[in-house]
Design a protein around this motif. Structure first.
Motif, PDB file in Angstrom:
ATOM      1  N   UNK A   1      11.847   1.123  20.207  1.00 24.86           N
ATOM      2  CA  UNK A   1      11.316  -0.232  20.062  1.00 24.86           C
ATOM      3  C   UNK A   1       9.977  -0.193  19.322  1.00 24.86           C
ATOM      4  N   UNK A   2       9.160   0.815  19.608  1.00 18.45           N
ATOM      5  CA  UNK A   2       7.881   0.969  18.920  1.00 18.45           C
ATOM      6  C   UNK A   2       8.098   1.158  17.419  1.00 18.45           C
ATOM      7  N   UNK A   3       9.094   1.945  17.048  1.00 14.41           N
ATOM      8  CA  UNK A   3       9.401   2.147  15.632  1.00 14.41           C
ATOM      9  C   UNK A   3       9.826   0.835  14.969  1.00 14.41           C
ATOM     10  N   UNK A   4      10.560  -0.008  15.700  1.00 11.19           N
ATOM     11  CA  UNK A   4      10.957  -1.304  15.138  1.00 11.19           C
ATOM     12  C   UNK A   4       9.731  -2.168  14.852  1.00 11.19           C
ATOM     13  N   UNK A   5       8.736  -2.108  15.729  1.00  8.51           N
ATOM     14  CA  UNK A   5       7.498  -2.857  15.507  1.00  8.51           C
ATOM     15  C   UNK A   5       6.761  -2.291  14.294  1.00  8.51           C
ATOM     16  N   UNK A   6       6.688  -0.963  14.184  1.00  6.52           N
ATOM     17  CA  UNK A   6       6.008  -0.338  13.050  1.00  6.52           C
ATOM     18  C   UNK A   6       6.741  -0.635  11.742  1.00  6.52           C
ATOM     19  N   UNK A   7       8.051  -0.680  11.802  1.00  5.97           N
ATOM     20  CA  UNK A   7       8.845  -1.013  10.612  1.00  5.97           C
ATOM     21  C   UNK A   7       8.415  -2.363  10.034  1.00  5.97           C
ATOM     22  N   UNK A   8       8.103  -3.311  10.915  1.00  5.68           N
ATOM     23  CA  UNK A   8       7.754  -4.661  10.476  1.00  5.68           C
ATOM     24  C   UNK A   8       6.248  -4.882  10.368  1.00  5.68           C
ATOM     25  N   UNK A   9       5.469  -3.821  10.494  1.00  6.06           N
ATOM     26  CA  UNK A   9       4.022  -3.938  10.309  1.00  6.06           C
ATOM     27  C   UNK A   9       3.569  -2.896   9.286  1.00  6.06           C
ATOM     28  N   UNK A  10       3.398  -1.645   9.698  1.00  6.21           N
ATOM     29  CA  UNK A  10       2.989  -0.600   8.765  1.00  6.21           C
ATOM     30  C   UNK A  10       4.022  -0.373   7.669  1.00  6.21           C
ATOM     31  N   UNK A  11       5.302  -0.528   7.997  1.00 12.96           N
ATOM     32  CA  UNK A  11       6.347  -0.228   7.030  1.00 12.96           C
ATOM     33  C   UNK A  11       6.875  -1.426   6.284  1.00 12.96           C
ATOM     34  N   UNK A  12       6.255  -2.594   6.450  1.00 17.10           N
ATOM     35  CA  UNK A  12       6.805  -3.826   5.886  1.00 17.10           C
ATOM     36  C   UNK A  12       6.140  -4.189   4.568  1.00 17.10           C
ATOM     37  N   UNK A  13       6.727  -5.182   3.901  1.00 18.81           N
ATOM     38  CA  UNK A  13       6.094  -5.771   2.732  1.00 18.81           C
ATOM     39  C   UNK A  13       4.742  -6.342   3.132  1.00 18.81           C
ATOM     40  N   UNK A  14       3.854  -6.469   2.170  1.00 18.98           N
ATOM     41  CA  UNK A  14       2.480  -6.847   2.475  1.00 18.98           C
ATOM     42  C   UNK A  14       2.394  -8.145   3.280  1.00 18.98           C
ATOM     43  N   UNK A  15       3.107  -9.178   2.867  1.00 18.34           N
ATOM     44  CA  UNK A  15       3.036 -10.462   3.578  1.00 18.34           C
ATOM     45  C   UNK A  15       3.617 -10.355   4.976  1.00 18.34           C
ATOM     46  N   UNK A  16       4.647  -9.524   5.153  1.00 12.67           N
ATOM     47  CA  UNK A  16       5.259  -9.366   6.472  1.00 12.67           C
ATOM     48  C   UNK A  16       4.325  -8.670   7.442  1.00 12.67           C
ATOM     49  N   UNK A  17       3.426  -7.843   6.914  1.00  9.27           N
ATOM     50  CA  UNK A  17       2.510  -7.111   7.781  1.00  9.27           C
ATOM     51  C   UNK A  17       1.256  -7.905   8.125  1.00  9.27           C
ATOM     52  N   UNK A  18       1.107  -9.098   7.533  1.00  8.73           N
ATOM     53  CA  UNK A  18      -0.068  -9.920   7.849  1.00  8.73           C
ATOM     54  C   UNK A  18      -0.139 -10.214   9.339  1.00  8.73           C
ATOM     55  N   UNK A  19      -1.347 -10.298   9.854  1.00 16.18           N
ATOM     56  CA  UNK A  19      -1.589 -10.651  11.252  1.00 16.18           C
ATOM     57  C   UNK A  19      -1.990 -12.123  11.299  1.00 16.18           C
ATOM     58  N   UNK A  20      -1.331 -12.893  12.167  1.00 19.44           N
ATOM     59  CA  UNK A  20      -1.524 -14.342  12.237  1.00 19.44           C
ATOM     60  C   UNK A  20      -2.144 -14.699  13.586  1.00 19.44           C
ATOM     61  N   UNK A  21      -3.338 -15.268  13.544  1.00 19.42           N
ATOM     62  CA  UNK A  21      -4.053 -15.658  14.767  1.00 19.42           C
ATOM     63  C   UNK A  21      -3.973 -17.174  14.932  1.00 19.42           C
ATOM     64  N   UNK A  22      -3.372 -17.644  16.033  1.00 16.86           N
ATOM     65  CA  UNK A  22      -3.219 -19.099  16.213  1.00 16.86           C
ATOM     66  C   UNK A  22      -4.561 -19.823  16.297  1.00 16.86           C
TER      67      UNK A  22
END
Length: 441
Positions: free
Chosen positions: A184-205
């Protein structure tokens, strides 16, 4: 498709299911036992203040969450502060400064690693090797193991584990690395460290969590002819001549159970799915604590948020601190400090924990005045998430009973218990029922 559908539970999974069903033409009734919509990601009123029951960060990779927010009329640019992927500690605190520039992937990660302060070359090479290997493995393991085992297997340095992997694991999975699922941790990293630049953006409400989606979802449901019933607990569910009866009177063509596992198990038992009900009893849970500290309105951090080095032996419990005034102008001087997997911290008691957190901020930020906040509030969600352990069996959305589906962040997914996994589950449950309805017609 089913004409009348009940959704039991108005957390993010239930709201997502209800929105998808309403948009598909179903007449939806959304039931929520509490007075406030949002479940474990909602706004709460405390002494006249509107706070969230926990500070959240979303990712650009949360495609379903962002899609549904847009669908209910949320302006994403106005509703959230968009930041590049980062792990930044206060200067002089012994941490690091890692910021991904706004460049195409994977160049953004490579340059962030090259520029990172506070990491030795051995740490940087360790991270680069891990990222390269994980990509080659397509972010998948043949056999799940703990995050700690995974990091040891791929030779991650102690400093990188302390400053990057452990805080990421706690923030994403709310489970300590020694007990957390590596897959599960790898899935999170895939969509953050391993993702396209916009997908890795952090969004603060910038909005409170109820306004960010649940309240707008309720408005859309009602605009489509549906009904939202808050303060309405559903304690009984039974089949009734091809339909489903809730309580003593209301009957529906289909039902989505979108409650926490204990309540879902009770409803499933009554509905005729005792095996599935029993399978929900094996979940263990982890708490999350958010400590709010109010200072004079002009008090600010240099950045919207920082990572913090937690160390129980030193009385440093905080893992991230957010300057709420940089997200919402009406909250000037309000800081929120997050403690994931907070069981040990909670044992201190609220007053002692708040003071310890204030003293931690004063020390690591080099600002003695932060040890004396004007006002504090500690909010703990005792069952904030399930413990995301290796090989954990999670139920499917389908229950095996016609017209009855299950939704929640605990259902089968490669994600941990996050807003996105809740939304994905709600969408999947809704589509399951609408697909069945189309086949019947």
């Amino acid at each position: 498709m089913a004409d009348a559908v009940a959704v039991i539970g108005a957390g993010w999974a239930g709201c997502s299911a209800a929105v998808e069903l309403a948009r598909a033409g179903c007449k939806v009734t959304l039931f929520e036992a509490a007075r406030t919509l949002g479940g474990r990601a909602r706004a709460v009123e405390v002494q006249g203040r509107q706070l969230d029951n926990g500070q959240h960060i979303l990712l650009g990779a949360y495609k379903e969450s962002l899609r549904l927010m847009r669908a209910v009329g949320i302006d994403l640019r106005a509703a959230m502060l968009h930041l590049p992927l980062q792990m930044r500690y206060p200067k002089g605190s012994g941490g690091m400064d890692f910021v991904a520039p706004r460049l195409p992937a994977p160049l953004h990660l490579a340059l962030a690693l090259l520029r990172a302060d506070g990491l030795a070359w051995a740490d940087k090479l360790s991270l680069a090797r891990f990222s390269s290997t994980a990509r080659w493995m397509d972010w998948r393991l043949h056999n799940d193991c703990s995050v700690s085992e995974l990091l040891e297997r791929y030779g991650q340095t102690e400093r990188l584990i302390e400053l990057m992997w452990r805080p990421l694991c706690l923030a994403a999975l709310n489970t300590p690395p020694e007990r957390a699922s590596a897959q599960v941790f790898l899935a999170v990293l895939r969509d953050s460290l391993g993702a396209a630049r916009a997908s890795s953006d952090m969004l603060l409400p910038r909005l409170d969590l109820s306004a960010l989606f649940p309240l707008a979802a309720a408005a859309l449901i009602e605009s489509k002819g549906g009904t939202v019933r808050s303060g309405a607990k559903v304690a009984a569910l039974a089949p009734d001549q091809g339909r489903w009866r809730l309580g003593d009177a209301d009957t529906f063509d289909a039902v989505v159970i979108a409650t926490a596992p204990p309540a879902a198990a009770s409803l499933l038992e009554q509905a005729g799915a005792p095996g599935l009900a029993a399978s929900l009893g094996h979940f263990e849970y982890e708490p999350i604590t958010t400590c709010y500290l109010q200072y004079p309105p002009a008090t600010r951090l240099a950045l919207p948020f920082y990572a913090l080095r937690d160390n129980a032996a030193s009385g440093h419990w905080g893992q991230f601190v957010f300057d709420r005034g940089q997200l919402d102008a009406t909250q000037g001087g309000l800081f929120s400090v997050v403690i994931s997997a907070s069981g040990a911290a909670s044992e201190l008691g609220r007053e002692a924990l708040a003071q310890a957190v204030a003293e931690q901020l004063a020390q690591v930020l080099g600002r003695p005045e932060l040890a004396r906040p004007d006002w504090v509030q500690v909010i703990s969600e005792k069952r904030a998430t399930f413990a995301c352990t290796p090989g954990l069996a999670r139920p499917a959305n389908a229950t095996g009973l016609a017209g009855l589906a299950l939704a929640g962040d605990y259902t089968a997914s490669d994600y941990p218990a996050t807003i996105e996994s809740a939304v994905r589950s709600g969408v999947a449950a809704a589509r399951l029922l609408t697909a069945i309805g189309r086949k019947r017609k």
